[in-house]
Design an enzyme around this catalytic site. Sequence first.
Site, PDB file in Angstrom:
ATOM      1  CE1 TYR A  82      -3.267  -2.789   0.348  1.00  0.00           C
ATOM      2  CE2 TYR A  82      -3.625  -2.186   2.639  1.00  0.00           C
ATOM      3  CZ  TYR A  82      -3.928  -2.974   1.544  1.00  0.00           C
ATOM      4  OH  TYR A  82      -4.901  -3.934   1.663  1.00  0.00           O
ATOM      5  NE  ARG A 121     -12.364  -2.483  -3.720  1.00  0.00           N
ATOM      6  CZ  ARG A 121     -11.237  -2.868  -3.147  1.00  0.00           C
ATOM      7  NH1 ARG A 121     -10.443  -1.974  -2.615  1.00  0.00           N
ATOM      8  NH2 ARG A 121     -10.907  -4.152  -3.082  1.00  0.00           N
TER       9      ARG A 121
END
Length: 334
Positions: free
Chosen positions: A56, A208
């Site tokens: 990430y 999301r």
Amino acid sequence: MNHLQLGTTGPRVSALGLGCMGMSGMYGPADRSESIATIHAALDAGINLLDTGDFYGSGHNEALIGEALKGTKRDAAVISVKFGALRDPAGGWVGYDARPAAVKNFLTYSMQRLGVDYIDIYRPARLDPNVPIEETVGAIAEMVKAGYVRHVGLSEVGAETIRRAAAVHPIADLQIEYSLISRGIEGDILATCRELGIGVTAYGVLSRGLISGHWQAKQDLAGNDFRAHSPRFQGENAERNLQLVEALRRIAEAKGVSVAQIAIAWVAAQGADIVPLVGARRRDRLTEALGALDVVLTPDDLSAIEYAVPKGAAAGDRYAAAQMAHLDSEVRHG
């Protein structure tokens, strides 16, 4: 904050976890100071489960969490790390590596960035098609024995792979996408986890942001925002999915709660062995998510939600085709 044991062998974790991916650019720009303040607010609220991946932001996310945890007692946080995804300097995805040597290498760098001497739950992000899961889990098990890892986890794998992994070492949890519009876990995968005493950490509980109640059609997205390439956020798919959100909004408003809160509460209501991960990047979104813990869904509520957003109602896959091909959890064996 209620706490529960993650599976029969895992750690005790808060009933809600904080997914930190969005703090490192995966959903467009994020504010560093607000991200750190959000992690602090989560810890203050009793959330101890922090989820990240070494890829990430190419290490940025782990360094950010490490900064946020400075001065905090190590056991105040249960840190879950995914590894194995490979990236190039431009931010592209170039495959997976879950060989035993890679496992130990990735772990070393993760501990350095996080500023810790062990990882609570360590898991391959995807099944490496070139490496038997037994070899990957075996390498993590060696790190458990050496004291560098406390628990072994899995991510986005199917029932057959779960069984093979569990035969090598006890598995604390399976991390997998699970929401009102992503219900592939229901059936063999969830049944296998329950049979083997494996907990579930559910990410994407708001798909999301799509079913958060805050998303609007035709929003401008940065090129590095995952949603710019997600089929569910494109054109007619987005419009159809937002119609589901409006149906859910009517149920939420009747209960006096937000759409996000009812969507999170629905995931939590699917079993005491399921821990929702919320990807809050800001304190106000975290506060809203925490409110979901107070939402009690009656059988009538659950029936109304099922009617409004039936299984399989989502338009579009949850990933683009190239990424879907890497999901062992989506493979139908036999």
